[in-house]
Design an enzyme around this catalytic site. Structure first.
Site, PDB file in Angstrom:
ATOM      1  N   HIS A 385       0.805  -1.236   0.000  1.00 46.54           N
ATOM      2  CA  HIS A 385       0.000   0.000   0.000  1.00 46.54           C
ATOM      3  C   HIS A 385       0.829   1.273   0.000  1.00 46.54           C
ATOM      4  O   HIS A 385       0.261   2.360   0.128  1.00 46.54           O
ATOM      5  CB  HIS A 385      -0.910   0.063   1.223  1.00 46.54           C
ATOM      6  N   LYS A 576      -8.185  14.015   4.302  1.00 43.86           N
ATOM      7  CA  LYS A 576      -7.295  12.859   4.338  1.00 43.86           C
ATOM      8  C   LYS A 576      -6.276  13.101   5.434  1.00 43.86           C
ATOM      9  O   LYS A 576      -6.218  14.197   5.994  1.00 43.86           O
ATOM     10  CB  LYS A 576      -6.585  12.670   2.999  1.00 43.86           C
ATOM     11  N   ARG A 577      -5.471  12.074   5.765  1.00 47.66           N
ATOM     12  CA  ARG A 577      -4.396  12.286   6.716  1.00 47.66           C
ATOM     13  C   ARG A 577      -3.513  13.442   6.253  1.00 47.66           C
ATOM     14  O   ARG A 577      -3.366  13.682   5.052  1.00 47.66           O
ATOM     15  CB  ARG A 577      -3.554  11.009   6.860  1.00 47.66           C
ATOM     16  N   LYS A 582       0.910  14.481   0.511  1.00 52.82           N
ATOM     17  CA  LYS A 582      -0.463  14.734   0.062  1.00 52.82           C
ATOM     18  C   LYS A 582      -0.663  16.218  -0.281  1.00 52.82           C
ATOM     19  O   LYS A 582      -1.645  16.595  -0.901  1.00 52.82           O
ATOM     20  CB  LYS A 582      -1.454  14.280   1.130  1.00 52.82           C
ATOM     21  N   THR A 684      -8.624   6.539  -2.064  1.00 57.49           N
ATOM     22  CA  THR A 684      -9.982   6.013  -2.196  1.00 57.49           C
ATOM     23  C   THR A 684     -10.996   7.135  -1.983  1.00 57.49           C
ATOM     24  O   THR A 684     -12.114   7.056  -2.494  1.00 57.49           O
ATOM     25  CB  THR A 684     -10.235   4.867  -1.189  1.00 57.49           C
ATOM     26  N   LYS A 688     -14.614   8.134  -3.871  1.00 58.18           N
ATOM     27  CA  LYS A 688     -15.857   8.438  -3.146  1.00 58.18           C
ATOM     28  C   LYS A 688     -16.444   9.764  -3.621  1.00 58.18           C
ATOM     29  O   LYS A 688     -17.647   9.882  -3.865  1.00 58.18           O
ATOM     30  CB  LYS A 688     -15.584   8.489  -1.629  1.00 58.18           C
TER      31      LYS A 688
END
Ligand code: 26V
Length: 840
Positions: A385, A576-577, A582, A684, A688
């Site tokens: 992952h 998100k985290r 990111k 993910t 969504k």
């Protein structure tokens, strides 16, 4: 797809008779029965009277009544799996980020409306009870949520599957934000009990640690040894039934999520041992039980701590002992284990299971080494992952030797045989051999858990097309050369039940009224929307459904943050985290740039936006916490500046979790997926939001690439360096001074941060951040800044052209059916597990 026949339901061995059938044919009767069942639970299980019951009491009563319905199918499923003697799937994951289960269970049972009616007759509001349930937050982020979506899809597809994990007393920490800074508090999901679980004290296993290994004198040629652990902990099972879509229908499986809790072997004996020394006796107990106390809250740097390794071995060993016991009870012969069991390793966290299975086969079941290795490889498969080097697990050999001496011997032997084989095949390049070794010799000896999982598995998969290719080229480059067929791709998916039907009932209803209900069972049927994408009447209804969601989110923001936002503005969402890769920072810098524009050109027509952020930072991740502080500082300045005139609002919602995601996702217009290309394995949240009709602004990273392929280039905003360009740029060196010098807008933004425009109380607060961006911008925020800003301008232009925007939004919903976790699981079933599935 391999199809499977409907399980026979003959009431034969094993197990008890299924409970009496409780389903009613007539809807009114169903409502009456549910009401009766809830009242019975309230009285006899909760011990409360209607007049004194709190919302929480009602919630427990409703959950217990719902659980009864599930149990019926559960027993039938367990029996069917046994009778058919199917190959079972075991999903080993240190994380299951489940969230709430009440509406999810009712949805899958088809009981939401009957239960709502049953409760309404008691003056109880189901939606209020829904909010009372604590989130089961037994995971950090994407990896844990994927495990939860997969459990639901495996039940939906009637795969006989068991999830195995840890029943953490405390899930992911609760985040508060005070004065812009994140603080962590223990999370307490079990404080009022968990109505979904069944404790199974009779299902328990001893788990050893430390001690010594003795040679077996009996057979000098055998690899078998005797391990005498120095410490023993007991793993006790707790079961949560997992019901799939249309769980109330004939053919569905209710599967089991079995979570292990740690106990001291025998508290009473401990007391005796420590006669009089109660504190000492308790200390031993506390020590043993600490293993399942808390979820490790970092999702990047492995803590490298002893307790984490103990957690990994504890749950891997308990799960293997349990599944072997099941196999032997049913089949009697350990040699057929791989025919009847497929074990999926969710990342390397359970990778020690490879050595543990070898130990159990060789030492306990006296299988010879080569045969044991064949069984092991045929049984395991492993999902990678992340490529982040710092997240790739390695364990110091010395620590493993102390904690798991027998496993370390086994790992050394696996490695010796592996390297001998390579040398025999003519490999003599020492560099290659050292890259292929299970032991990393750079900077002390460390065991590479990824290599162990790779060698012990017949298939290894990445989680998006791009990521799987990068897995082949980077972390497992040398292993891939030698085993070219082992790495495959399985692009992630999400369960549409939770992420569309339950989170977005307005849109789901509209879709059902418009294209019929085929998409309930076949997500690709959403394609029927395509011709409607330009239909103005449908666009208006689509927009209205979304506006209702945005109004609800605006209410939540007003309640929690006392910030008023306009539901007609673009809701621009990054949830998100918090991680540097990111690039929440990129988003914040663009927010500041827009703020500067609004002030500099007050006459310009500007599209109103609400920037919504949410996410947790690992407690020890200094830079991530500083980014949260910056988002909050920027929010304070912008939201309180009258010259902004509500054209821009910034909101950082604290304590992001699954339930909050369910509230935000249906209200997102713009989905921020802006990671440095090559670094986000899949994502993910991107799926969504696209499914719910948001347009994505994103880099060519993870599953964004596949979302773009499916929704079409006109319906997504792609910008920035590609993964290849990122690699090339890093190879050239990443001093960003030149980039900054060439971008007046970026310069202005960085100068305003540097000058303390957002931190007047501490002008130097962001110096480390600005320095990082200027001198070692590893995540290439500065390199992508201009492209991002101009793409954001395209977003605003598109938003003005409402017909065009809604066309794209509708096409996003129409074309993202493929991202269903049912599709992902069907691929695992066919290509990796070799088990049959049934269409939902
Ligand atoms: C690492 C560690 C290190 C030790 C402490 C606890 C801990 C917990 C998690 C991790 C690995 C995190 C990897 C991860 O979450 N990957 C995410 O997986 C998602 C599902 O495949 C994917 O969508 C995301 O892109 C990816 O970042």
């Amino acid at each position: 797809m391999n199809e499977v026949a409907a399980p026979t339901r003959a009431p034969t061995e094993p197990g008890a008779e299924p409970c009496a059938e409780r389903r009613a044919a007539d809807p009114a009767q169903e409502v009456a029965r549910l009401r009766e069942a809830v009242l019975e639970k309230l009285c006899y299980s909760v011990g409360k009277d209607r007049n004194t019951a709190s919302d929480r009491d009602w919630f427990i009563a409703v959950a217990l009544a719902t659980r009864d319905r599930i149990v019926n199918d559960w027993m039938l499923s367990v029996r069917a799996a046994y009778q058919e003697n199917r190959r079972r799937v075991y999903y080993l994951s240190l994380e299951f980020l489940i969230g709430r289960l009440l509406i999810d269970s009712l949805t899958n049972l088809g009981l939401v409306e009957p239960m709502r009616a049953a409760l309404a007759g008691l003056d109880i509001d189901l939606d209020k009870l829904r909010q009372v349930e604590p989130d089961a937050a037994l995971g950090n982020g994407g990896l844990g949520r994927l495990a939860a979506c997969f459990m639901e899809s495996m039940a939906t597809l009637s795969i006989a599957a068991h999830g195995y994990g840890i029943r953490y007393d405390n899930g992911l920490f609760r985040q508060t934000v005070t004065d812009g800074w994140q603080h962590e508090y223990p999370e307490d999901w079990l404080d009022f009990g968990n109505p979904w679980e069944f404790p199974r004290p009779e299902v328990n296993y001893n788990i050893g640690f430390g001690g010594v290994v003795e040679s077996t004198p009996r057979d000098p040629g055998s690899a078998a040894r005797i391990w005498r652990p120095g410490e023993t902990v007991v793993a006790v099972a707790y079961d949560i039934p997992i019901v799939g879509w249309r769980g109330a229908q004939e053919h569905n499986f209710v599967n089991t999520l079995r979570l292990w809790s740690a106990r001291a072997p025998d508290p009473l004996r401990l007391d005796a041992f420590n006669a009089g020394d109660y504190v000492g006796a308790l200390a031993d107990q506390v020590h043993a039980e600490s293993i399942s106390k808390i979820l490790y809250p970092a999702d990047s740097t492995p803590a490298g701590q002893e307790l984490r390794l103990k957690q990994e071995y504890f749950f891997a060993s308990a799960s293997l002992q349990d599944l072997i016991r099941r196999h032997l009870t049913q089949n009697g012969d350990i040699n057929t284990l791989h025919e009847k069991a497929a074990i999926q390793l969710n990342d390397t966290h359970p990778a020690i299971a490879v050595a543990e299975l070898m130990r159990l086969l060789v030492d306990i079941h006296l299988i010879d080494w080569e045969r044991a290795w064949e069984i092991t490889q045929a049984t395991f498969s492993y999902t990678n992952h992340t490529l982040l080097p710092e997240a790739l697990e390695t364990w110091p050999a010395a620590l493993m030797e102390r904690l798991l001496p027998r496993h370390m011997q086994i790992i050394y032997l696996i490695n010796a045989k592996h390297l001998d084989h390579l040398r025999a095949e003519g490999m003599d390049d020492p560099g290659k051999l050292s890259a292929l070794s299970l032991i990393d010799e750079h900077g002390g000896r460390n065991v590479r858990m990824g290599h162990l999982a790779f060698l012990g598995s017949h298939k290894v998969n990445g989680v998006s097309a791009l990521h799987s290719e990068l897995v082949k080229e980077t972390v497992f480059r040398e292993l891939h050369e030698i085993f070219p067929d082992r790495i495959v791709n399985k692009t992630n998916g999400i369960t549409f039940r939770r992420w569309l039907f339950e989170a977005n009932p307005h849109l789901t209803k509209l879709l059902g009224e418009t294209i019929g209900r085929d998409f309930y069972d076949n997500p690709e049927a959403l394609r029927a929307l395509e011709p409607l994408a330009t239909d103005l009447d449908f666009q208006a209804r689509f927009a209205a459904a979304r506006l209702a969601n945005k109004t609800a989110l605006a209410g939540l923001i007003a309640d929690r943050m006392l910030i008023k936002v306009d539901p007609n503005a673009i809701f621009d969402v990054q949830i998100k985290r918090i991680h540097e890769y990111k690039r929440q920072l990129l988003n914040i810098l663009q927010t500041i740039a827009q703020y500067n524009e609004i002030r500099a050109y007050p006459m310009r027509d500007c599209v109103p936006r609400v920037k919504i952020f949410a996410g947790k930072a690992a407690a020890s991740y200094y830079m991530a916490k500083l980014i949260i502080k910056l988002a909050n500082d920027v929010a304070r300045v912008i939201n309180n500046d009258p010259t902004v005139r509500d054209l821009l609002k910034v909101v950082f919602l604290p304590n992001y979790n699954v339930s909050m995601a369910e509230a935000i996702i249906p209200a997102a217009d713009l989905s921020e997926q802006i990671s440095t290309a090559g670094m986000e394995a899949s994502g993910t949240g991107n799926m969504k939001m696209a499914l719910n009709g948001a347009l994505t602004i994103g880099t060519l990273d993870g599953a964004n690439v596949e979302i773009k392929e499916r929704v079409g280039d006109d319906n997504i905003f792609i910008f920035g360096l590609t993964a290849e360009e990122v690699a090339a740029r890093r190879a050239r060196g990443i001093d960003a001074r030149e980039t900054i010098a060439h971008s007046p807008m970026l310069r202005e933004v960085l100068e305003s941060i540097q000058d303390g425009a957002f931190s007047p109380d501490d002008r130097h607060r962001y110096a480390p951040l600005v320095d990082m961006l200027t001198y070692h911008d590893y995540f290439l925020v500065t390199a992508d800044f201009d492209a991002y800003v101009s793409t954001q301008m395209n977003v605003a232009r598109r938003w003005r052209d409402r017909k065009s925007w809604w066309r794209s939004a509708i096409l996003n919903t129409a074309r993202t059916g493929w991202f269903s976790s049912d599709r992902a699981i069907a691929e695992y079933a066919e290509d990796i597990w070799n088990v049959p599935v049934r269409a939902p």
